[in-house]
Design a protein around this motif. Structure first.
Motif, PDB file in Angstrom:
ATOM      1  N   ALA A   1       0.850  -1.193   0.000  1.00  0.00           N
ATOM      2  CA  ALA A   1       0.000   0.000   0.000  1.00  0.00           C
ATOM      3  C   ALA A   1       0.886   1.243   0.000  1.00  0.00           C
ATOM      4  O   ALA A   1       1.867   1.324   0.743  1.00  0.00           O
ATOM      5  N   GLY A   2       0.538   2.198  -0.858  1.00  0.00           N
ATOM      6  CA  GLY A   2       1.322   3.428  -0.952  1.00  0.00           C
ATOM      7  C   GLY A   2       0.487   4.660  -0.677  1.00  0.00           C
ATOM      8  O   GLY A   2      -0.744   4.593  -0.543  1.00  0.00           O
ATOM      9  N   ALA A   3       1.165   5.815  -0.600  1.00  0.00           N
ATOM     10  CA  ALA A   3       0.514   7.107  -0.344  1.00  0.00           C
ATOM     11  C   ALA A   3      -0.331   7.015   0.930  1.00  0.00           C
ATOM     12  O   ALA A   3       0.181   6.619   1.975  1.00  0.00           O
ATOM     13  N   ALA A   4      -1.645   7.332   0.859  1.00  0.00           N
ATOM     14  CA  ALA A   4      -2.479   7.249   2.059  1.00  0.00           C
ATOM     15  C   ALA A   4      -2.498   5.832   2.622  1.00  0.00           C
ATOM     16  O   ALA A   4      -2.594   5.628   3.834  1.00  0.00           O
ATOM     17  N   GLY A   5      -2.380   4.842   1.729  1.00  0.00           N
ATOM     18  CA  GLY A   5      -2.330   3.455   2.178  1.00  0.00           C
ATOM     19  C   GLY A   5      -1.110   3.175   3.033  1.00  0.00           C
ATOM     20  O   GLY A   5      -1.181   2.419   4.014  1.00  0.00           O
ATOM     21  N   ASN A   6       0.015   3.785   2.674  1.00  0.00           N
ATOM     22  CA  ASN A   6       1.222   3.582   3.472  1.00  0.00           C
ATOM     23  C   ASN A   6       1.129   4.305   4.812  1.00  0.00           C
ATOM     24  O   ASN A   6       1.669   3.826   5.821  1.00  0.00           O
ATOM     25  N   VAL A   7       0.462   5.452   4.844  1.00  0.00           N
ATOM     26  CA  VAL A   7       0.211   6.116   6.131  1.00  0.00           C
ATOM     27  C   VAL A   7      -0.597   5.186   7.034  1.00  0.00           C
ATOM     28  O   VAL A   7      -0.281   5.003   8.214  1.00  0.00           O
ATOM     29  N   ALA A   8      -1.646   4.571   6.460  1.00  0.00           N
ATOM     30  CA  ALA A   8      -2.478   3.644   7.230  1.00  0.00           C
ATOM     31  C   ALA A   8      -1.658   2.450   7.724  1.00  0.00           C
ATOM     32  O   ALA A   8      -1.793   2.018   8.876  1.00  0.00           O
ATOM     33  N   MET A   9      -0.794   1.922   6.864  1.00  0.00           N
ATOM     34  CA  MET A   9       0.041   0.786   7.254  1.00  0.00           C
ATOM     35  C   MET A   9       1.004   1.177   8.369  1.00  0.00           C
ATOM     36  O   MET A   9       1.297   0.386   9.273  1.00  0.00           O
ATOM     37  N   ASN A  10       1.512   2.401   8.324  1.00  0.00           N
ATOM     38  CA  ASN A  10       2.395   2.878   9.384  1.00  0.00           C
ATOM     39  C   ASN A  10       1.648   3.035  10.702  1.00  0.00           C
ATOM     40  O   ASN A  10       2.201   2.762  11.767  1.00  0.00           O
ATOM     41  N   LEU A  11       0.401   3.462  10.631  1.00  0.00           N
ATOM     42  CA  LEU A  11      -0.401   3.570  11.849  1.00  0.00           C
ATOM     43  C   LEU A  11      -0.621   2.192  12.472  1.00  0.00           C
ATOM     44  O   LEU A  11      -0.590   2.040  13.698  1.00  0.00           O
ATOM     45  N   VAL A  12      -0.822   1.190  11.628  1.00  0.00           N
ATOM     46  CA  VAL A  12      -0.936  -0.185  12.121  1.00  0.00           C
ATOM     47  C   VAL A  12       0.373  -0.614  12.765  1.00  0.00           C
ATOM     48  O   VAL A  12       0.396  -1.188  13.864  1.00  0.00           O
ATOM     49  N   ALA A  13       1.491  -0.335  12.083  1.00  0.00           N
ATOM     50  CA  ALA A  13       2.807  -0.718  12.606  1.00  0.00           C
ATOM     51  C   ALA A  13       3.095  -0.040  13.945  1.00  0.00           C
ATOM     52  O   ALA A  13       3.772  -0.621  14.808  1.00  0.00           O
ATOM     53  N   LEU A  14       2.572   1.177  14.128  1.00  0.00           N
ATOM     54  CA  LEU A  14       2.779   1.900  15.386  1.00  0.00           C
ATOM     55  C   LEU A  14       1.910   1.341  16.514  1.00  0.00           C
ATOM     56  O   LEU A  14       2.061   1.754  17.665  1.00  0.00           O
ATOM     57  N   GLY A  15       0.994   0.442  16.189  1.00  0.00           N
ATOM     58  CA  GLY A  15       0.217  -0.240  17.221  1.00  0.00           C
ATOM     59  C   GLY A  15      -1.134   0.361  17.516  1.00  0.00           C
ATOM     60  O   GLY A  15      -1.743   0.047  18.554  1.00  0.00           O
ATOM     61  N   CYS A  16      -1.660   1.231  16.639  1.00  0.00           N
ATOM     62  CA  CYS A  16      -2.967   1.838  16.888  1.00  0.00           C
ATOM     63  C   CYS A  16      -4.051   0.765  17.010  1.00  0.00           C
ATOM     64  O   CYS A  16      -4.020  -0.249  16.307  1.00  0.00           O
ATOM     65  N   ALA A  17      -5.011   1.027  17.861  1.00  0.00           N
ATOM     66  CA  ALA A  17      -6.087   0.052  18.103  1.00  0.00           C
ATOM     67  C   ALA A  17      -6.952  -0.137  16.869  1.00  0.00           C
ATOM     68  O   ALA A  17      -7.421  -1.242  16.589  1.00  0.00           O
ATOM     69  N   GLN A  18      -7.181   0.948  16.133  1.00  0.00           N
ATOM     70  CA  GLN A  18      -8.036   0.861  14.934  1.00  0.00           C
ATOM     71  C   GLN A  18      -7.569   1.888  13.917  1.00  0.00           C
ATOM     72  O   GLN A  18      -7.278   3.040  14.264  1.00  0.00           O
ATOM     73  N   VAL A  19      -7.497   1.471  12.665  1.00  0.00           N
ATOM     74  CA  VAL A  19      -7.159   2.372  11.557  1.00  0.00           C
ATOM     75  C   VAL A  19      -8.249   2.222  10.509  1.00  0.00           C
ATOM     76  O   VAL A  19      -8.564   1.108  10.077  1.00  0.00           O
ATOM     77  N   THR A  20      -8.852   3.349  10.108  1.00  0.00           N
ATOM     78  CA  THR A  20      -9.968   3.330   9.169  1.00  0.00           C
ATOM     79  C   THR A  20      -9.591   4.097   7.908  1.00  0.00           C
ATOM     80  O   THR A  20      -9.084   5.225   7.992  1.00  0.00           O
ATOM     81  N   ALA A  21      -9.832   3.485   6.754  1.00  0.00           N
ATOM     82  CA  ALA A  21      -9.470   4.083   5.472  1.00  0.00           C
ATOM     83  C   ALA A  21     -10.675   4.732   4.806  1.00  0.00           C
ATOM     84  O   ALA A  21     -11.766   4.151   4.768  1.00  0.00           O
ATOM     85  N   PHE A  22     -10.459   5.940   4.259  1.00  0.00           N
ATOM     86  CA  PHE A  22     -11.484   6.653   3.495  1.00  0.00           C
ATOM     87  C   PHE A  22     -10.843   7.086   2.179  1.00  0.00           C
ATOM     88  O   PHE A  22      -9.983   7.980   2.164  1.00  0.00           O
ATOM     89  N   GLY A  23     -11.229   6.449   1.081  1.00  0.00           N
ATOM     90  CA  GLY A  23     -10.617   6.773  -0.195  1.00  0.00           C
ATOM     91  C   GLY A  23     -11.386   6.143  -1.331  1.00  0.00           C
ATOM     92  O   GLY A  23     -12.519   5.665  -1.158  1.00  0.00           O
ATOM     93  N   VAL A  24     -10.760   6.127  -2.510  1.00  0.00           N
ATOM     94  CA  VAL A  24     -11.423   5.639  -3.723  1.00  0.00           C
ATOM     95  C   VAL A  24     -10.494   4.691  -4.473  1.00  0.00           C
ATOM     96  O   VAL A  24      -9.297   4.977  -4.616  1.00  0.00           O
TER      97      VAL A  24
END
Length: 337
Positions: free
Chosen positions: A60-83
């Motif tokens: 996953a790149g761009a916003a997807g990579n931000v989301a993946m980094n949030l997962v890697a940082l251990g966030c309880a929940q990460v929600t994606a909003f995109g197209v």
């Protein structure tokens, strides 16, 4: 020079585990194709040599990579909003995000006038060749924009912070989307919104802004030579002016020189974590964005957020030929180094 004790950093990183973060932006797929030209054969149809792909890898790149980094940082929940588009790239991106337990309810498929933003990176002998891009001619329908905004409004009460990503050449930030998203920000002053945008029109007012030194010179109308890191004074003046105009914290990433952060207490330079080996900066900005957002959502200061951003970037640049991410354990290890 600002730093944090290991025990203090560990306590801060542990707070990430309780956070719920949303990401709205240009979700993309990075495709890494390791080519082997030595095995090429002439095409029967054209007579031209083929370009054999020995190995393929997708991330996953761009916003997807931000989301993946949030997962890697251990966030309880990460929600994606995109197209995404109705294409193989969209299906692969959706699979990649779901596999990492990212909530993709807000990832909308537009069947016409939209190709999933995709960056195909052929690699020969360890060297990345000319990139092949999909999605540069996208057109966001108004109905898609409205649907996306509705999804965000519905999820917003449960989120601690929202990352706004604007990276694609023809991404989601249409006039209608920008107007609606700006209204959401203004109607929710208690929420943390952070934005990473290459274009001034998508640097939403009321949000914490993360840009790099080149984007700062562009946003403030400086001459191009002022993006050189040595030109600290023009950059500092531009940063101060941008903060005064926005009245929100601004982070400026300056590569190997670290991060400048400007808030109500003025400008602070937070040096980067030094590394002498080979580096790959792919995805480092996304790692910084994720770390800054989680740190602010955890109740820490902007200077502490810049520090964790530098730690996350230091982890990512060591990961060659990949879209890297940073975990709390890796960040702590960099602090020890």
């Amino acid at each position: 020079m600002f730093t944090m004790k290991k025990a203090d950093l560990q306590k801060l990183l542990e707070r990430f585990a309780g956070l719920k973060i949303g990401v709205i932006g240009d979700f993309a797929l990075d495709c890494y194709w390791r080519m082997n030209p030595e095995t090429a054969l002439p095409s029967i149809e054209t007579g031209k040599p083929t370009r054999p792909v020995e190995q393929q890898r997708y991330a996953a790149g761009a916003a997807g990579n931000v989301a993946m980094n949030l997962v890697a940082l251990g966030c309880a929940q990460v929600t994606a909003f995109g197209v995404i588009g109705q294409d193989p790239w969209g299906r692969e991106l959706l699979h990649t995000l779901k596999k990492s337990r990212i909530d993709t309810t807000g990832l909308i498929q537009q069947e016409q006038d939209w190709a999933t933003v995709t960056y195909v990176k052929p690699i020969i002998g360890g060297i990345e060749e000319n990139r092949i891009d999909f999605g540069d001619f996208n057109l966001l329908h108004d109905s898609t924009a409205n649907n996306l905004l509705q999804q965000l409004r519905r999820a917003l009460p449960a989120l601690d912070a929202i990352v706004i990503n604007a990276q694609a050449r023809a991404g989601i930030h249409s006039t209608m989307l920008r107007k609606g998203l700006q209204q959401i920000i203004e109607n929710n002053p208690d929420k943390i919104f952070t934005v990473d945008s290459r274009e001034p029109e998508a640097m939403y007012a009321g949000s914490v802004l993360k840009i790099n030194n080149l984007e700062l010179t562009k946003a403030c109308g400086l001459r191009p030579e002022y993006n050189e890191i040595g030109a600290w004074e023009p950059l500092r003046h531009a940063l101060s002016a941008l903060y005064v105009a926005r009245q929100q914290t601004v982070f400026v990433t300056c590569g190997a020189q670290g991060i400048m952060v400007c808030d109500k207490d003025g400008i602070t330079n937070v040096p980067a974590i030094k590394w002498e080996g080979e580096t790959d900066t792919t995805g480092a900005g996304d790692a910084v964005m994720a770390a800054i957002t989680t740190t602010l959502a955890a109740g820490a200061t902007p200077v502490q957020a810049a520090f964790t951003g530098n730690l996350a970037a230091a982890v990512c640049i060591k990961k060659l030929n990949q879209t890297g991410s940073a975990s709390p354990a890796e960040m702590l290890q960099n602090l020890q180094a």
